[in-house]
Design an enzyme around this catalytic site. Structure first.
Site, PDB file in Angstrom:
ATOM      1  N   GLY A  75       0.835  -1.202   0.000  1.00  0.00           N
ATOM      2  CA  GLY A  75       0.000   0.000   0.000  1.00  0.00           C
ATOM      3  C   GLY A  75       0.865   1.246   0.000  1.00  0.00           C
ATOM      4  O   GLY A  75       2.059   1.183   0.331  1.00  0.00           O
ATOM      5  N   CYS A 102       4.750  -6.523   2.378  1.00  0.00           N
ATOM      6  CA  CYS A 102       5.108  -5.116   2.583  1.00  0.00           C
ATOM      7  C   CYS A 102       4.099  -4.444   3.521  1.00  0.00           C
ATOM      8  O   CYS A 102       4.062  -4.750   4.703  1.00  0.00           O
ATOM      9  CB  CYS A 102       5.221  -4.394   1.237  1.00  0.00           C
ATOM     10  SG  CYS A 102       6.077  -2.800   1.337  1.00  0.00           S
ATOM     11  N   TYR A 103       3.262  -3.549   3.018  1.00  0.00           N
ATOM     12  CA  TYR A 103       2.247  -2.907   3.861  1.00  0.00           C
ATOM     13  C   TYR A 103       1.382  -3.955   4.542  1.00  0.00           C
ATOM     14  O   TYR A 103       1.011  -3.814   5.715  1.00  0.00           O
ATOM     15  CB  TYR A 103       1.398  -1.984   2.991  1.00  0.00           C
ATOM     16  CG  TYR A 103       0.304  -1.233   3.720  1.00  0.00           C
ATOM     17  CD1 TYR A 103       0.504   0.067   4.162  1.00  0.00           C
ATOM     18  CD2 TYR A 103      -0.947  -1.822   3.939  1.00  0.00           C
ATOM     19  CE1 TYR A 103      -0.503   0.759   4.823  1.00  0.00           C
ATOM     20  CE2 TYR A 103      -1.957  -1.137   4.590  1.00  0.00           C
ATOM     21  CZ  TYR A 103      -1.738   0.160   5.026  1.00  0.00           C
ATOM     22  OH  TYR A 103      -2.733   0.843   5.672  1.00  0.00           O
ATOM     23  N   HIS A 189       9.002  -7.764  -1.870  1.00  0.00           N
ATOM     24  CA  HIS A 189       7.954  -8.062  -2.855  1.00  0.00           C
ATOM     25  C   HIS A 189       8.317  -9.319  -3.649  1.00  0.00           C
ATOM     26  O   HIS A 189       9.080  -9.259  -4.614  1.00  0.00           O
ATOM     27  CB  HIS A 189       7.777  -6.879  -3.806  1.00  0.00           C
ATOM     28  CG  HIS A 189       7.118  -5.702  -3.169  1.00  0.00           C
ATOM     29  ND1 HIS A 189       5.749  -5.553  -3.121  1.00  0.00           N
ATOM     30  CD2 HIS A 189       7.644  -4.615  -2.539  1.00  0.00           C
ATOM     31  CE1 HIS A 189       5.449  -4.418  -2.496  1.00  0.00           C
ATOM     32  NE2 HIS A 189       6.584  -3.840  -2.119  1.00  0.00           N
ATOM     33  N   GLU A 191       6.426 -10.841  -5.666  1.00  0.00           N
ATOM     34  CA  GLU A 191       5.665 -10.878  -6.921  1.00  0.00           C
ATOM     35  C   GLU A 191       6.395 -10.228  -8.087  1.00  0.00           C
ATOM     36  O   GLU A 191       6.005 -10.430  -9.248  1.00  0.00           O
ATOM     37  CB  GLU A 191       4.291 -10.214  -6.733  1.00  0.00           C
ATOM     38  CG  GLU A 191       4.300  -8.705  -6.568  1.00  0.00           C
ATOM     39  CD  GLU A 191       4.527  -8.238  -5.133  1.00  0.00           C
ATOM     40  OE1 GLU A 191       4.221  -7.071  -4.841  1.00  0.00           O
ATOM     41  OE2 GLU A 191       5.021  -9.042  -4.318  1.00  0.00           O
ATOM     42  N   ASP A 247      -9.902 -11.405 -27.616  1.00  0.00           N
ATOM     43  CA  ASP A 247     -10.885 -11.465 -26.536  1.00  0.00           C
ATOM     44  C   ASP A 247     -12.257 -11.902 -27.053  1.00  0.00           C
ATOM     45  O   ASP A 247     -12.846 -12.862 -26.551  1.00  0.00           O
ATOM     46  CB  ASP A 247     -10.991 -10.113 -25.834  1.00  0.00           C
ATOM     47  CG  ASP A 247      -9.664  -9.626 -25.289  1.00  0.00           C
ATOM     48  OD1 ASP A 247      -8.792 -10.483 -25.038  1.00  0.00           O
ATOM     49  OD2 ASP A 247      -9.484  -8.410 -25.150  1.00  0.00           O
ATOM     50  N   LYS A 388      -5.240 -11.075 -19.845  1.00  0.00           N
ATOM     51  CA  LYS A 388      -5.004 -11.274 -21.274  1.00  0.00           C
ATOM     52  C   LYS A 388      -4.177 -12.522 -21.566  1.00  0.00           C
ATOM     53  O   LYS A 388      -4.486 -13.277 -22.500  1.00  0.00           O
ATOM     54  CB  LYS A 388      -4.314 -10.041 -21.862  1.00  0.00           C
ATOM     55  CG  LYS A 388      -3.942 -10.164 -23.336  1.00  0.00           C
ATOM     56  CD  LYS A 388      -5.144 -10.095 -24.252  1.00  0.00           C
ATOM     57  CE  LYS A 388      -5.628  -8.675 -24.380  1.00  0.00           C
ATOM     58  NZ  LYS A 388      -6.696  -8.541 -25.403  1.00  0.00           N
TER      59      LYS A 388
END
Length: 532
Positions: A75, A102-103, A189, A191, A247, A388
């Site tokens: 955050g 993190c946050y 992080h 990710e 899509d 996607k």
């Protein structure tokens, strides 16, 4: 979803199936961090279904969703700042395995008896951390790792009952765990790609701690969506608007797999497509997949509505409304059609400010926020939960041709929002020719698949030039090329100078009305990928 998950799996809907991955999602509680969507994507790359939800979600609602695990995102604020986003403390009493990042880690610590304070020195970027190899998240990693930090505050005392499992030179508590309560926190992080072993850390949490099976595969998506479509549609007729993009194409094939000839696809040539795209759509669906297809020439209709319109949101609204009106007219010709298929993606939902409740509205997408209020058909959106890259994997599984599967994203309003200002036949012809040259050369250079999007933009200005010893006053063309993973963020692509030279030379020499080529060197943020 890794490539290994793409092996064909027979779809047998009459056979008893395992519970769908969506029945026990991993919920990512979004506290406004820049990587919140990326966390959800990384979980899915581990073949575990995830959803991004608001941090305001009540514990009772979380419990009702029966999640396999919770992840608290980063955050932008300090957890002790006035107005900082907080979670209901009851979230930590649900008995659901929870990872704070993190946050999210700091919030967990503060709520559960720990302490969070401001550091004298911030820690942004790469950092070396020492890991406790006996910790659940780090058991198969070497004890020294490089990670990505982004914080000024730090946990200075872990939650009551938790033990410290990682540290860096400036952050003594870089991770903690309390296995008895299923609580885990990391200050860095995992990710982002700058944490090389971050995906393994996430997978340790998902597989070993939460016991979430890696069942979110293209075959599982197809099976689940086919069942959902059949349940929603029943025996009713369905209409699908094909745009030529991956899509709408994948959405159409999913619905056709579910209900067969109850589906009729409508391809609307609104005159805002790129070169030869109309012919490609008709060939693929009408001849290759044998999907019932109606092709509508509505070029004059759309251009008439767009005449004199320069404001981009008005363009989007006009194109979106006209699409729906054409669909409704075709539906009436087909008889009683109650359902309309659209290729809405999860990123469309997030950017349009829907479902999550945290993300700001960036722009209206004609397939999310631009629909007329009095629309008379119910939407079928089989891709609404997919990013996607997941749509492309599903498209491959369904047998969609490679050129269509990997076609760069193309906006619903088409070239109307790549032409700044008035949309006219002349300006469309100029942009279409320049864009075709750009894509031809990018493909020839073998770079098309490496780019998220690459396209030309026609600004609403003219510039002085010299061509054939004569003064010209013609349009510039702007080249926009970006790399990205999900369009939430994007970096401008470093195309080779030789390629740019070839592209610029061809556009100026071959496209009448253009005397200058510029390159957009802006990332997202602060810019969006599209110009309008």
């Amino acid at each position: 979803m890794p490539a290994s998950s793409l092996a064909p799996t027979p779809f047998q809907p009459e056979q008893p199936s395992e519970p769908a991955p969506e029945d026990r999602p991993v919920l990512v509680l979004d506290f406004g961090g820049q990587y919140s969507q990326l966390i959800a994507r990384r979980v899915r790359e581990a073949r575990v279904y995830s959803e991004l939800v608001s941090h305001r979600l009540a514990p009772e609602e979380i419990s009702r969703r029966n999640p396999a695990a919770l992840i608290l995102s980063g955050g932008p604020a300090s957890v002790y700042a006035e107005g900082a986003p907080l979670a209901d403390p009851g979230v930590f009493e649900l008995g659901v395995p929870t990872l704070g990042i993190c946050y999210g880690m700091q919030l967990m610590a503060r709520e559960l008896g720990g302490r969070v304070e401001a550091n004298d020195v911030s820690e942004y970027g790469k950092a070396d951390v020492s890991l406790d190899g006996s910790a659940a998240l780090f058991h198969d990693l070497s004890p020294e790792q490089v990670v990505w930090m982004s914080h000024r505050d730090s946990v200075t005392a872990p939650p009551t009952g938790a033990r410290v499992t990682a540290s860096s030179e400036t952050t003594p508590i870089a991770a903690f765990e309390d296995p008895d309560r299923g609580l885990y926190g990391v200050q860095f992080h995992p990710e982002v790609v700058h944490t090389p072993q971050g995906q393994r850390i996430l997978e340790s949490f998902l597989y070993d701690v939460a016991g979430a099976p890696p069942a979110w595969t293209p075959a599982a998506v197809i099976e689940e969506q086919v069942e959902r479509i059949r349940a929603q549609v029943g025996s009713e007729r369905v209409i699908c608007g094909l745009s030529g993009g991956v899509d709408s194409a994948v959405a159409a094939l999913l619905v056709h797999k579910a209900v067969g000839d109850q589906l009729t696809c409508v391809f609307v040539d609104h005159g805002l497509l790129r070169e030869n795209e109309a012919e490609q759509v008709v060939e693929t669906f009408g001849h290759h997949f044998h999907v019932p297809l109606v092709s509508v020439d509505a070029r004059e209709r759309f251009l008439s509505r767009l005449a004199g319109v320069s404001e981009p949101e008005e363009k989007r609204a006009i194109v979106g409304e006209e699409f729906i009106r054409v669909f409704e007219e075709e539906a009436r010709r087909l008889g009683d059609v109650r359902f309309l298929v659209q290729g809405t993606l999860y990123s469309d939902v997030i950017e349009s400010g829907g479902d999550v409740g945290v993300a700001a509205k960036i722009k209206s997408h004609h397939n999310v926020g631009g629909l007329p209020a009095d629309m008379r058909m119910e939407l079928v959106e089989p891709l609404r939960s997919l990013f996607k890259d997941e749509v492309r994997r599903v498209g491959e599984q369904l047998g969609l041709p490679e050129r269509m599967v990997w076609r760069h994203p193309f906006p619903g309003p088409g070239l109307a929002i790549r032409i700044i200002g008035d949309v006219t036949e002349e300006r469309l012809a100029i942009l279409r020719a320049a864009d075709a040259i750009l894509l031809e050369e990018v493909r020839r250079a073998g770079l098309y698949r490496e780019l998220w999007q690459c396209f030309a933009v026609l600004p609403a200005v003219r510039s002085v030039g010299v061509q054939g010893d004569e003064r010209t006053y013609a349009y510039p063309v702007v080249i926009r090329a970006v790399t990205s993973e999900d369009a939430m963020t994007a970096d401008w692509a470093r195309l080779p100078s030789e390629l740019l030279d070839t592209i610029a030379g061809r556009i100026v020499n071959e496209v009448q009305g253009v005397n200058r080529v510029a390159l957009d060197l802006t990332s997202k943020p602060p810019a969006t990928i599209e110009w309008e």
